[in-house]
Design a protein around this motif. Sequence first.
Motif, PDB file in Angstrom:
ATOM      1  N   TRP A  28      -0.174   6.605  18.117  1.00  0.00           N
ATOM      2  CA  TRP A  28      -0.698   7.675  16.997  1.00  0.00           C
ATOM      3  C   TRP A  28       0.517   8.114  16.051  1.00  0.00           C
ATOM      4  N   LYS A  29       0.308   8.408  15.005  1.00  0.00           N
ATOM      5  CA  LYS A  29       1.069   9.110  14.071  1.00  0.00           C
ATOM      6  C   LYS A  29       1.004  10.393  14.258  1.00  0.00           C
ATOM      7  N   LEU A  30       1.927  11.090  15.006  1.00  0.00           N
ATOM      8  CA  LEU A  30       1.625  12.554  15.072  1.00  0.00           C
ATOM      9  C   LEU A  30       2.451  13.414  14.055  1.00  0.00           C
ATOM     10  N   PHE A  56       0.738  -1.172  -0.046  1.00  0.00           N
ATOM     11  CA  PHE A  56       0.047  -0.166  -0.093  1.00  0.00           C
ATOM     12  C   PHE A  56       0.760   1.330  -0.039  1.00  0.00           C
ATOM     13  N   ALA A  57       0.085   2.397  -0.499  1.00  0.00           N
ATOM     14  CA  ALA A  57       1.134   3.509  -0.704  1.00  0.00           C
ATOM     15  C   ALA A  57       1.243   4.192   0.698  1.00  0.00           C
ATOM     16  N   ASP A  58       2.302   5.352   0.984  1.00  0.00           N
ATOM     17  CA  ASP A  58       2.319   6.096   2.065  1.00  0.00           C
ATOM     18  C   ASP A  58       1.029   6.602   2.382  1.00  0.00           C
ATOM     19  N   ASN A  59       0.757   6.823   3.841  1.00  0.00           N
ATOM     20  CA  ASN A  59      -0.351   7.768   4.171  1.00  0.00           C
ATOM     21  C   ASN A  59      -1.719   7.309   3.496  1.00  0.00           C
ATOM     22  N   GLY A  68      -1.989  11.600  11.973  1.00  0.00           N
ATOM     23  CA  GLY A  68      -3.017  11.596  12.822  1.00  0.00           C
ATOM     24  C   GLY A  68      -3.713  10.058  13.112  1.00  0.00           C
ATOM     25  N   GLY A  69      -3.101   9.348  12.264  1.00  0.00           N
ATOM     26  CA  GLY A  69      -3.743   8.054  12.127  1.00  0.00           C
ATOM     27  C   GLY A  69      -3.367   6.989  13.541  1.00  0.00           C
ATOM     28  N   ARG A  70      -4.231   5.873  13.735  1.00  0.00           N
ATOM     29  CA  ARG A  70      -3.896   5.289  14.960  1.00  0.00           C
ATOM     30  C   ARG A  70      -3.699   3.652  14.914  1.00  0.00           C
TER      31      ARG A  70
END
Length: 250
Positions: A248-250, A128-131, A162-164
Amino acid sequence: MIPEEPKNTHFGFRTVAEKDKAGLVHGVFSRVASRYDVMNDLMSAGVHRLWKTAMMDWLAPRDGQHLLDVAGGTGDIAFRFLERAPGARVTVCDMTESMLVEGRKRAEAGKLAERLAWVTGDAMQLPFADNSFDRYTISFGIRNVTRIPDALAEARRVLKPGGRLMVLEFSQMPVPMLQWLYDRYSFNVIPVMGQVVAGDRDSYQYLVESIRRFPDQESFAAMIREAGFGRVQWRNLSMGIAALHSGWKL
């Protein structure tokens, strides 16, 4: 040039070449795929259903979110997520095709086909692609990964800012006597039940050994922080037989 020595890792209590572990794990889950839900019942005495409910409570699914469920097997987490958030989407990714086949057979899969995708892939090299995703879950799967830091790095890569991340995994009980009792159940009862129920003692023996090799709660939380996640927390389930870890991806 001196040739690089092959790297080793663990497969349960066995030491194996790192390059061989994925194939060995694939073999285990290919053998247990048709009885996977029974396997989870044996491993947790049926309590895994309550743990997954606790996972959904903490994850708090929302409409519009896109979840990536890695090592998603028969779709149990995916179906629970979509039940909570009918306007969400889920991609289930598993390295074992036979596990995905079992998921597609479930009645819920047909009803949710427009919001549910099934993809064969490796947690250490996600296709899968980034983000790409709002949420990433892995339930009873990360202990089977050859290089856990690589899987955590991939989780962070594919999550949107902002993903978890949320991980449900067997863990370590903080009370030694309780851990001793659970170990006696795990090593003396579960493989025998695996032989009786599924005709496969060896796979279940590996699975209980893999639980004991997995890091304790704080050590795994440190690995998640080292992968770049922030606001890392964990919660014990059933006095530490299992644990939920969140980052979390902050």
